[in-house]
Design a protein around this motif. Sequence first.
Motif, PDB file in Angstrom:
ATOM      1  N   GLN A 116      40.673  33.272  40.655  1.00  0.00           N
ATOM      2  CA  GLN A 116      40.941  32.127  41.385  1.00  0.00           C
ATOM      3  C   GLN A 116      39.856  31.312  42.052  1.00  0.00           C
ATOM      4  O   GLN A 116      39.740  30.951  43.174  1.00  0.00           O
ATOM      5  CB  GLN A 116      42.114  32.349  42.566  1.00  0.00           C
ATOM      6  N   LYS A 167      45.269  42.856  44.057  1.00  0.00           N
ATOM      7  CA  LYS A 167      46.501  42.603  44.697  1.00  0.00           C
ATOM      8  C   LYS A 167      46.599  42.547  46.241  1.00  0.00           C
ATOM      9  O   LYS A 167      47.398  41.757  46.552  1.00  0.00           O
ATOM     10  CB  LYS A 167      47.494  43.735  44.259  1.00  0.00           C
ATOM     11  N   ILE A 170      45.444  38.846  46.477  1.00  0.00           N
ATOM     12  CA  ILE A 170      46.229  37.937  45.774  1.00  0.00           C
ATOM     13  C   ILE A 170      47.416  38.575  45.506  1.00  0.00           C
ATOM     14  O   ILE A 170      47.532  39.354  44.252  1.00  0.00           O
ATOM     15  CB  ILE A 170      45.314  37.308  44.609  1.00  0.00           C
ATOM     16  N   PRO A 171      48.597  38.753  46.024  1.00  0.00           N
ATOM     17  CA  PRO A 171      49.756  39.356  45.730  1.00  0.00           C
ATOM     18  C   PRO A 171      50.072  39.212  44.550  1.00  0.00           C
ATOM     19  O   PRO A 171      50.916  40.025  43.687  1.00  0.00           O
ATOM     20  CB  PRO A 171      50.750  38.793  46.749  1.00  0.00           C
ATOM     21  N   GLU A 172      50.089  37.664  43.926  1.00  0.00           N
ATOM     22  CA  GLU A 172      50.665  37.564  42.590  1.00  0.00           C
ATOM     23  C   GLU A 172      49.601  37.783  41.676  1.00  0.00           C
ATOM     24  O   GLU A 172      49.755  37.479  40.458  1.00  0.00           O
ATOM     25  CB  GLU A 172      51.084  36.054  42.577  1.00  0.00           C
ATOM     26  N   PHE A 173      48.585  38.717  41.642  1.00  0.00           N
ATOM     27  CA  PHE A 173      47.575  39.026  40.677  1.00  0.00           C
ATOM     28  C   PHE A 173      48.326  39.890  39.665  1.00  0.00           C
ATOM     29  O   PHE A 173      49.308  40.776  39.872  1.00  0.00           O
ATOM     30  CB  PHE A 173      46.430  39.845  41.277  1.00  0.00           C
ATOM     31  N   SER A 174      48.158  39.514  38.125  1.00  0.00           N
ATOM     32  CA  SER A 174      48.729  40.251  37.257  1.00  0.00           C
ATOM     33  C   SER A 174      47.783  40.440  36.089  1.00  0.00           C
ATOM     34  O   SER A 174      46.741  39.844  36.097  1.00  0.00           O
ATOM     35  CB  SER A 174      49.917  39.537  36.760  1.00  0.00           C
ATOM     36  N   ASP A 176      47.874  38.870  33.505  1.00  0.00           N
ATOM     37  CA  ASP A 176      47.485  37.510  33.016  1.00  0.00           C
ATOM     38  C   ASP A 176      46.598  36.775  33.648  1.00  0.00           C
ATOM     39  O   ASP A 176      46.083  35.629  33.036  1.00  0.00           O
ATOM     40  CB  ASP A 176      48.801  36.785  32.693  1.00  0.00           C
ATOM     41  N   THR A 177      46.144  37.215  34.846  1.00  0.00           N
ATOM     42  CA  THR A 177      45.387  36.388  35.394  1.00  0.00           C
ATOM     43  C   THR A 177      43.916  36.471  34.972  1.00  0.00           C
ATOM     44  O   THR A 177      43.237  37.522  34.684  1.00  0.00           O
ATOM     45  CB  THR A 177      45.239  36.811  36.877  1.00  0.00           C
TER      46      THR A 177
END
Length: 420
Positions: A116, A167, A170-174, A176-177
């Motif tokens: 990001q 994570k 960025i808690p939503e990190f996966s 696919d990031t």
Amino acid sequence: MKFAIHNLRMIRARLRQNGWVLAELFLVFIVMWFLCDSLGCMKYTFYRPLGFDIEHVYLLELVKGGESRDSSLTDADKYWSVLEKLQQEPTVEVAALCYWSLPMSGSNSYNSLSAQDSVWVNARLINTTGGYIDVFRMKDDARCPFSEMPADRNHVMLSQATVNRFKRRIPEFSQDTPLGHPYDTTLTVTQSGTIEAFRTYRYGDDAPCYFYRLDENSVKKRYADENANIVFRVKAAADGDDYRARFVREIAARLDTDNLFVADAVPYTQQQHQFEVLNGDTDKVNSQAIVVLFLLVNVFLGLIGTFWFRTRRRRSEIALRLAMGSTKSQVFRLLTGEGLLLLTIVALPAMLVCYNIGMAELTIGRTELISTWPVKWGVLRFLLGSLGAWLLIALMVMMGIFFPARQAMRIEPAEALHEE
């Protein structure tokens, strides 16, 4: 319940005599908690799985000598030729070539990737061929194995520790990031999978790493004049105490390329030992063990001596109880119950002190007073250390009571009362 109440009344009746025992137990509990915490952390760290396996793994020792017979060959050409020859050996299960990427090695390289455009995570770079994962028996994503990842700088595999760092921010990190390069925001780095958590050395924490795969083209293009490392795993059936000597005698000469010679095949367990010595870990462990052993012996002798002396002074009381009809087992239970109750009474305020010491490490920073090991402070660590301290002190208390009490019980009650 009546037994505990009776012991409490006895302690209260002898409060002045028990005061110094309570003070000693209070200090001993804090020291013993420190010893149990240190030993527990040391043992946990030493035996905790590395996340990879170095059994049957060898590191080639390569040397350059003399003038090159073929000036068209780069260093990368020679290293790649050695790797290909090594992979053809019947005793070799798998081999890998890498640059500044070996575990338990002082040779490292680091870089950062961003998510990001604002969250950067710095991690160690693992630049290696696809066999690296199999050599060290690491665990990659079965759906996207490292050996099939594209060999370029725009595809990367993250270690679990790196994923965890992202994570946390960025808690939503996966997976696919998309990731970005630090100095070129126009390039996008694609995640190809995750390597399960591992430590690069025994006394380290889970390692944050970026894995980049190399192939023949990328090695010869980017590392033409760099020194490489080659590691390989020997088939378990072919390995043995004499394999190193057999390798040097029968195989090494076949791997030589131009002026690049194979001098030795060093077991990776030896590499681990050398690294721990050079890194100071061995000295640190030995020093910690000596301090812990010294304190443990002193606490053991001091506490047993205290309760031994205290029990011997109560010979007349023991004789009187026997004369009044108490059995030897009842007297022994009474004495040990009183000792353990004294320990339990001081354990609660001592645990409060210990917990505050541990919290000071957490809030102020990792301190030499508590532990230099990568074991995070928490309630479980605190409770296990406290339980270990209580059990060890309880054992010492019982030993300090049992032997003098047994000697006192052998004397006839009338004789003991007469001496008094």
